[in-house]
Scaffold this motif. Structure first.
Motif, PDB file in Angstrom:
ATOM      1  N   LEU A 120     -54.696 100.892 -22.904  1.00 21.90           N
ATOM      2  CA  LEU A 120     -55.453 100.650 -21.675  1.00 21.90           C
ATOM      3  C   LEU A 120     -56.951 100.855 -21.900  1.00 21.90           C
ATOM      4  CD1 LEU A 120     -53.164 102.383 -19.014  1.00 21.90           C
ATOM      5  CD2 LEU A 120     -53.559  99.912 -19.271  1.00 21.90           C
ATOM      6  N   ARG A 121     -57.306 101.876 -22.670  1.00 20.42           N
ATOM      7  CA  ARG A 121     -58.722 102.109 -22.983  1.00 20.42           C
ATOM      8  C   ARG A 121     -59.294 100.911 -23.737  1.00 20.42           C
ATOM      9  NH1 ARG A 121     -61.263 107.437 -22.297  1.00 20.42           N
ATOM     10  NH2 ARG A 121     -63.025 106.224 -23.034  1.00 20.42           N
ATOM     11  N   GLY A 122     -58.551 100.430 -24.709  1.00 20.92           N
ATOM     12  CA  GLY A 122     -59.004  99.255 -25.462  1.00 20.92           C
ATOM     13  C   GLY A 122     -59.120  98.026 -24.587  1.00 20.92           C
ATOM     14  N   PHE A 123     -58.151  97.814 -23.707  1.00 13.01           N
ATOM     15  CA  PHE A 123     -58.230  96.675 -22.800  1.00 13.01           C
ATOM     16  C   PHE A 123     -59.483  96.779 -21.931  1.00 13.01           C
ATOM     17  CE2 PHE A 123     -53.275  96.494 -22.585  1.00 13.01           C
ATOM     18  CZ  PHE A 123     -53.219  95.891 -23.821  1.00 13.01           C
ATOM     19  N   HIS A 124     -59.746  97.966 -21.430  1.00 16.13           N
ATOM     20  CA  HIS A 124     -60.925  98.221 -20.592  1.00 16.13           C
ATOM     21  C   HIS A 124     -62.205  97.871 -21.350  1.00 16.13           C
ATOM     22  CE1 HIS A 124     -63.686 100.457 -17.963  1.00 16.13           C
ATOM     23  NE2 HIS A 124     -64.106 101.114 -19.041  1.00 16.13           N
ATOM     24  N   TRP A 125     -62.278  98.260 -22.589  1.00 14.14           N
ATOM     25  CA  TRP A 125     -63.479  98.012 -23.389  1.00 14.14           C
ATOM     26  C   TRP A 125     -63.652  96.547 -23.754  1.00 14.14           C
ATOM     27  CZ3 TRP A 125     -61.931 102.462 -27.136  1.00 14.14           C
ATOM     28  CH2 TRP A 125     -62.274 103.694 -26.560  1.00 14.14           C
ATOM     29  N   HIS A 126     -62.541  95.837 -23.966  1.00 13.58           N
ATOM     30  CA  HIS A 126     -62.613  94.502 -24.560  1.00 13.58           C
ATOM     31  C   HIS A 126     -62.400  93.341 -23.600  1.00 13.58           C
ATOM     32  CE1 HIS A 126     -62.972  96.227 -28.539  1.00 13.58           C
ATOM     33  NE2 HIS A 126     -61.936  96.998 -28.281  1.00 13.58           N
ATOM     34  N   VAL A 127     -62.000  93.601 -22.364  1.00 15.82           N
ATOM     35  CA  VAL A 127     -61.725  92.496 -21.443  1.00 15.82           C
ATOM     36  C   VAL A 127     -62.982  91.627 -21.276  1.00 15.82           C
ATOM     37  CG1 VAL A 127     -62.247  93.807 -19.320  1.00 15.82           C
ATOM     38  CG2 VAL A 127     -60.682  91.861 -19.227  1.00 15.82           C
ATOM     39  N   GLN A 128     -62.740  90.322 -21.220  1.00 11.10           N
ATOM     40  CA  GLN A 128     -63.833  89.358 -21.048  1.00 11.10           C
ATOM     41  C   GLN A 128     -63.371  88.250 -20.103  1.00 11.10           C
ATOM     42  OE1 GLN A 128     -65.133  87.832 -24.838  1.00 11.10           O
ATOM     43  NE2 GLN A 128     -65.327  89.869 -25.724  1.00 11.10           N
ATOM     44  N   GLY A 129     -64.307  87.479 -19.637  1.00  9.28           N
ATOM     45  CA  GLY A 129     -63.972  86.308 -18.839  1.00  9.28           C
ATOM     46  C   GLY A 129     -64.211  86.517 -17.356  1.00  9.28           C
ATOM     47  N   LYS A 130     -63.732  85.541 -16.592  1.00  9.59           N
ATOM     48  CA  LYS A 130     -63.956  85.513 -15.149  1.00  9.59           C
ATOM     49  C   LYS A 130     -63.352  86.720 -14.431  1.00  9.59           C
ATOM     50  CE  LYS A 130     -64.136  80.510 -14.960  1.00  9.59           C
ATOM     51  NZ  LYS A 130     -63.497  79.286 -14.481  1.00  9.59           N
ATOM     52  N   GLN A 131     -62.349  87.309 -15.008  1.00  9.88           N
ATOM     53  CA  GLN A 131     -61.673  88.444 -14.377  1.00  9.88           C
ATOM     54  C   GLN A 131     -62.284  89.786 -14.793  1.00  9.88           C
ATOM     55  OE1 GLN A 131     -57.971  87.366 -16.134  1.00  9.88           O
ATOM     56  NE2 GLN A 131     -57.267  86.258 -14.331  1.00  9.88           N
ATOM     57  N   PHE A 140     -64.936  91.736 -14.008  1.00  8.91           N
ATOM     58  CA  PHE A 140     -65.321  92.771 -13.044  1.00  8.91           C
ATOM     59  C   PHE A 140     -64.108  93.416 -12.380  1.00  8.91           C
ATOM     60  CE2 PHE A 140     -69.355  90.432 -13.338  1.00  8.91           C
ATOM     61  CZ  PHE A 140     -70.203  91.496 -13.629  1.00  8.91           C
ATOM     62  N   THR A 141     -63.139  92.626 -12.032  1.00  4.77           N
ATOM     63  CA  THR A 141     -61.935  93.157 -11.399  1.00  4.77           C
ATOM     64  C   THR A 141     -61.123  93.997 -12.372  1.00  4.77           C
ATOM     65  OG1 THR A 141     -61.839  91.235  -9.939  1.00  4.77           O
ATOM     66  CG2 THR A 141     -59.809  92.512 -10.194  1.00  4.77           C
ATOM     67  N   LEU A 142     -60.862  93.445 -13.550  1.00  5.38           N
ATOM     68  CA  LEU A 142     -59.991  94.134 -14.501  1.00  5.38           C
ATOM     69  C   LEU A 142     -60.659  95.346 -15.138  1.00  5.38           C
ATOM     70  CD1 LEU A 142     -58.123  91.174 -16.206  1.00  5.38           C
ATOM     71  CD2 LEU A 142     -57.268  92.787 -14.502  1.00  5.38           C
ATOM     72  N   HIS A 143     -61.937  95.260 -15.416  1.00  7.97           N
ATOM     73  CA  HIS A 143     -62.636  96.384 -16.040  1.00  7.97           C
ATOM     74  C   HIS A 143     -62.488  97.638 -15.171  1.00  7.97           C
ATOM     75  CE1 HIS A 143     -65.544  98.160 -18.783  1.00  7.97           C
ATOM     76  NE2 HIS A 143     -66.220  98.617 -17.741  1.00  7.97           N
ATOM     77  N   VAL A 144     -62.707  97.502 -13.891  1.00  2.33           N
ATOM     78  CA  VAL A 144     -62.590  98.631 -12.969  1.00  2.33           C
ATOM     79  C   VAL A 144     -61.136  99.089 -12.856  1.00  2.33           C
ATOM     80  CG1 VAL A 144     -62.857  99.332 -10.552  1.00  2.33           C
ATOM     81  CG2 VAL A 144     -64.656  98.011 -11.684  1.00  2.33           C
ATOM     82  N   GLN A 145     -60.216  98.154 -12.700  1.00  2.00           N
ATOM     83  CA  GLN A 145     -58.799  98.500 -12.550  1.00  2.00           C
ATOM     84  C   GLN A 145     -58.254  99.181 -13.804  1.00  2.00           C
ATOM     85  OE1 GLN A 145     -56.936  98.430  -9.794  1.00  2.00           O
ATOM     86  NE2 GLN A 145     -55.298  99.376 -10.952  1.00  2.00           N
ATOM     87  N   LEU A 146     -58.632  98.703 -14.972  1.00  2.00           N
ATOM     88  CA  LEU A 146     -58.144  99.306 -16.208  1.00  2.00           C
ATOM     89  C   LEU A 146     -58.664 100.729 -16.380  1.00  2.00           C
ATOM     90  CD1 LEU A 146     -58.432  96.143 -18.413  1.00  2.00           C
ATOM     91  CD2 LEU A 146     -56.299  97.363 -17.907  1.00  2.00           C
TER      92      LEU A 146
END
Length: 171
Positions: free
Chosen positions: A48-59, A61-67
């Motif tokens: 989850l930490r890695g997903f938070h750091w690496h998420v990109q794209g249109k989603q 802002f939503t996913l960064h906060v949720q993760l």
């Protein structure tokens, strides 16, 4: 299980069990299953930490906060699991090298797509939910309502999060 998960109980732990009305032999399987859950939760947290750091794209802002919210919740759950293992007379593992040997959830790197992150998280929830249901059964057999209650709470929240993630993926 390795030596860490089958360590013998100290007299202090045995006393704890006698005060809470449980027997070491009846809780042994529960402790072993909690050790497995701890290993999987630690890997889940790291993912989850890695997903938070690496998420990109249109989603993003939503996913960064949720993760971030999810990995903070996972860190709290890790602590609860470890403390329950201690309450039942076990010694929680604390080395990632040991977690990696037994975890069913595998380390995931370099995932940047929001959809892939959600799907990977759903796969992890499936593993965690299955383990939690198993631990509830083991705890019930040992008359360990405390562990059952803890795991039921985890299960309830993960089922809800699974529903929300599935809804999020619908187009």
């Amino acid at each position: 299980m390795d030596n860490q998960s089958t360590k013998t109980m100290s007299s202090k732990a045995a006393n704890t069990l006698s005060y809470i009305g449980l027997e070491a032999e009846s809780t042994k399987k529960t402790v072993e299953a909690l050790q497995q859950l701890l290993a999987d939760y630690q890997i889940f947290y790291a993912n989850l930490r890695g997903f938070h750091w690496h998420v990109q794209g249109k989603q993003f802002f939503t996913l960064h906060v949720q993760l971030e919210k999810m990995y903070n919740e996972a860190a709290e759950i890790v602590d609860v699991i470890a403390e329950r293992i201690l309450s039942l007379g076990g010694t929680p593992e604390n080395n990632f090298s040991a977690y990696l040997k037994t975890a069913k959830i595998k380390e995931i790197s370099d995932v940047t797509s929001g959809e892939d992150i959600i799907n990977q998280t759903l796969d992890a929830f499936k593993i965690l939910i299955e383990q939690e249901r198993n631990i509830i059964e083991l705890a019930d057999e040992a008359n360990d309502e405390g562990t059952s209650d803890i795991l039921t709470g985890f299960l309830k929240e993960q089922e809800k999060m699974t529903w929300m993630m599935c809804a999020y993926l619908k187009k």
